[in-house]
Scaffold this motif. Structure first.
Motif, PDB file in Angstrom:
ATOM      1  N   GLN A   1       0.887  -1.167   0.000  1.00 19.38           N
ATOM      2  CA  GLN A   1       0.000   0.000   0.000  1.00 19.38           C
ATOM      3  C   GLN A   1       0.921   1.212   0.000  1.00 19.38           C
ATOM      4  OE1 GLN A   1      -3.578   0.300   0.136  1.00 19.38           O
ATOM      5  NE2 GLN A   1      -3.007   2.392  -0.340  1.00 19.38           N
ATOM      6  N   ALA A   2       0.991   1.907  -1.136  1.00 21.93           N
ATOM      7  CA  ALA A   2       1.885   3.059  -1.264  1.00 21.93           C
ATOM      8  C   ALA A   2       1.214   4.313  -0.720  1.00 21.93           C
ATOM      9  CB  ALA A   2       2.259   3.266  -2.725  1.00 21.93           C
ATOM     10  N   LEU A   3       1.995   5.118  -0.023  1.00 20.11           N
ATOM     11  CA  LEU A   3       1.527   6.398   0.506  1.00 20.11           C
ATOM     12  C   LEU A   3       2.454   7.496  -0.021  1.00 20.11           C
ATOM     13  CD1 LEU A   3       0.987   5.071   4.122  1.00 20.11           C
ATOM     14  CD2 LEU A   3      -0.800   5.557   2.458  1.00 20.11           C
ATOM     15  N   PRO A   4       2.294   7.868  -1.314  1.00 18.63           N
ATOM     16  CA  PRO A   4       3.162   8.892  -1.900  1.00 18.63           C
ATOM     17  C   PRO A   4       2.825  10.276  -1.353  1.00 18.63           C
ATOM     18  CG  PRO A   4       1.459   8.270  -3.451  1.00 18.63           C
ATOM     19  CD  PRO A   4       1.295   7.376  -2.252  1.00 18.63           C
ATOM     20  N   GLY A   5       3.790  11.170  -1.421  1.00 18.53           N
ATOM     21  CA  GLY A   5       3.588  12.532  -0.951  1.00 18.53           C
ATOM     22  C   GLY A   5       3.545  12.644   0.567  1.00 18.53           C
ATOM     23  N   SER A   6       4.118  11.671   1.255  1.00 15.70           N
ATOM     24  CA  SER A   6       4.143  11.682   2.722  1.00 15.70           C
ATOM     25  C   SER A   6       5.214  12.638   3.232  1.00 15.70           C
ATOM     26  CB  SER A   6       4.423  10.276   3.251  1.00 15.70           C
ATOM     27  OG  SER A   6       3.388   9.391   2.884  1.00 15.70           O
ATOM     28  N   ARG A   7       5.189  12.894   4.527  1.00 11.68           N
ATOM     29  CA  ARG A   7       6.186  13.796   5.126  1.00 11.68           C
ATOM     30  C   ARG A   7       7.574  13.194   5.158  1.00 11.68           C
ATOM     31  NH1 ARG A   7       3.821  17.297  10.050  1.00 11.68           N
ATOM     32  NH2 ARG A   7       1.948  18.012   9.000  1.00 11.68           N
ATOM     33  N   ARG A   8       7.646  11.859   5.312  1.00 15.21           N
ATOM     34  CA  ARG A   8       8.956  11.201   5.352  1.00 15.21           C
ATOM     35  C   ARG A   8       8.851   9.820   4.732  1.00 15.21           C
ATOM     36  NH1 ARG A   8       8.450  11.049  11.700  1.00 15.21           N
ATOM     37  NH2 ARG A   8       8.722  13.234  11.278  1.00 15.21           N
ATOM     38  N   ASN A   9       9.999   9.290   4.374  1.00 14.55           N
ATOM     39  CA  ASN A   9      10.079   7.951   3.789  1.00 14.55           C
ATOM     40  C   ASN A   9      10.136   6.910   4.900  1.00 14.55           C
ATOM     41  OD1 ASN A   9      10.270   8.869   1.081  1.00 14.55           O
ATOM     42  ND2 ASN A   9      12.443   9.254   1.347  1.00 14.55           N
ATOM     43  N   GLY A  10       9.484   5.777   4.672  1.00 21.48           N
ATOM     44  CA  GLY A  10       9.602   4.703   5.633  1.00 21.48           C
ATOM     45  C   GLY A  10       8.561   3.616   5.468  1.00 21.48           C
ATOM     46  N   ILE A  11       8.872   2.459   6.036  1.00 21.87           N
ATOM     47  CA  ILE A  11       7.910   1.371   6.134  1.00 21.87           C
ATOM     48  C   ILE A  11       7.137   1.653   7.408  1.00 21.87           C
ATOM     49  CG2 ILE A  11       7.621  -1.109   6.453  1.00 21.87           C
ATOM     50  CD1 ILE A  11      10.345  -1.430   5.006  1.00 21.87           C
ATOM     51  N   ILE A  12       5.831   1.840   7.296  1.00 24.07           N
ATOM     52  CA  ILE A  12       5.089   2.308   8.461  1.00 24.07           C
ATOM     53  C   ILE A  12       4.100   1.290   9.017  1.00 24.07           C
ATOM     54  CG2 ILE A  12       5.396   4.726   7.942  1.00 24.07           C
ATOM     55  CD1 ILE A  12       2.565   4.752   6.821  1.00 24.07           C
ATOM     56  N   GLY A  13       4.132   0.076   8.507  1.00 25.79           N
ATOM     57  CA  GLY A  13       3.271  -0.944   9.086  1.00 25.79           C
ATOM     58  C   GLY A  13       2.620  -1.831   8.055  1.00 25.79           C
ATOM     59  N   GLU A  14       1.518  -2.428   8.486  1.00 21.16           N
ATOM     60  CA  GLU A  14       0.800  -3.381   7.655  1.00 21.16           C
ATOM     61  C   GLU A  14      -0.681  -3.089   7.777  1.00 21.16           C
ATOM     62  OE1 GLU A  14      -1.803  -6.761   7.390  1.00 21.16           O
ATOM     63  OE2 GLU A  14      -1.092  -6.059   9.324  1.00 21.16           O
ATOM     64  N   HIS A  15      -1.406  -3.223   6.666  1.00 20.47           N
ATOM     65  CA  HIS A  15      -2.857  -3.052   6.688  1.00 20.47           C
ATOM     66  C   HIS A  15      -3.481  -3.950   5.632  1.00 20.47           C
ATOM     67  CE1 HIS A  15      -6.755  -1.229   7.149  1.00 20.47           C
ATOM     68  NE2 HIS A  15      -6.807  -1.055   5.832  1.00 20.47           N
TER      69      HIS A  15
ATOM     70  N   LYS B   1      10.263  -7.623  10.398  1.00 22.16           N
ATOM     71  CA  LYS B   1       9.797  -7.629  11.795  1.00 22.16           C
ATOM     72  C   LYS B   1      10.053  -6.312  12.511  1.00 22.16           C
ATOM     73  CE  LYS B   1       9.871 -12.371  13.372  1.00 22.16           C
ATOM     74  NZ  LYS B   1      10.611 -13.353  14.170  1.00 22.16           N
ATOM     75  N   LYS B   2      11.240  -5.742  12.330  1.00 22.85           N
ATOM     76  CA  LYS B   2      11.575  -4.523  13.067  1.00 22.85           C
ATOM     77  C   LYS B   2      10.689  -3.345  12.683  1.00 22.85           C
ATOM     78  CE  LYS B   2      15.389  -3.218  10.016  1.00 22.85           C
ATOM     79  NZ  LYS B   2      16.814  -2.990   9.918  1.00 22.85           N
ATOM     80  N   PHE B   3      10.103  -3.396  11.487  1.00 21.64           N
ATOM     81  CA  PHE B   3       9.216  -2.319  11.062  1.00 21.64           C
ATOM     82  C   PHE B   3       7.772  -2.564  11.481  1.00 21.64           C
ATOM     83  CE2 PHE B   3      12.635  -2.612   7.910  1.00 21.64           C
ATOM     84  CZ  PHE B   3      13.183  -1.345   8.066  1.00 21.64           C
ATOM     85  N   LEU B   4       7.413  -3.834  11.619  1.00 21.12           N
ATOM     86  CA  LEU B   4       6.023  -4.174  11.880  1.00 21.12           C
ATOM     87  C   LEU B   4       5.719  -4.380  13.354  1.00 21.12           C
ATOM     88  CD1 LEU B   4       5.522  -6.595   8.886  1.00 21.12           C
ATOM     89  CD2 LEU B   4       4.963  -4.178   9.029  1.00 21.12           C
TER      90      LEU B   4
END
Length: 101
Positions: A18-32, A96-99
């Motif tokens: 699930q891509a979230l372009p135009g965000s404030r910062r880059n990163g893997i932010i979880g799972e949905h 794992k470390k991101f989720l």
């Protein structure tokens, strides 16, 4: 963690994103909903966000960019990423470390 990782031809993996372009910062932010949520600051025009996703995931998952390819959803926020040279167990271990935040 319930990512919907599938095996693909030639021992490759398909990872839904699930891509979230135009965000404030880059990163893997979880799972949905079985998809890995990936935020990038690039806007979704002319493939800029897709390139940023590949660059980010290559760095965070310690893979080369050539091991990653978006195979569907290039113009959609829901994408499928083809990953080669890694097992699903290794991929989950690296994620794992991101989720588990």
């Amino acid at each position: 963690m319930t990512l919907n990782i599938q095996t693909h031809e030639n021992d490759a993996l398909l990872l839904p994103i699930q891509a979230l372009p135009g965000s404030r910062r880059n990163g893997i932010i979880g799972e949905h909903d079985g998809h890995l949520k990936v935020a990038v600051t690039q806007v979704p025009e002319k493939g800029k966000a897709n390139k940023a996703i590949i660059k980010l995931l290559s760095k965070e998952l310690q893979l080369s960019k050539s091991q990653l390819m978006i195979v569907s959803g290039e113009t959609n926020s829901r994408k499928k990423l083809r990953i080669t040279g890694i097992s699903s167990e290794q991929l989950l271990e690296r994620l794992k470390k991101f989720l588990n935040r």
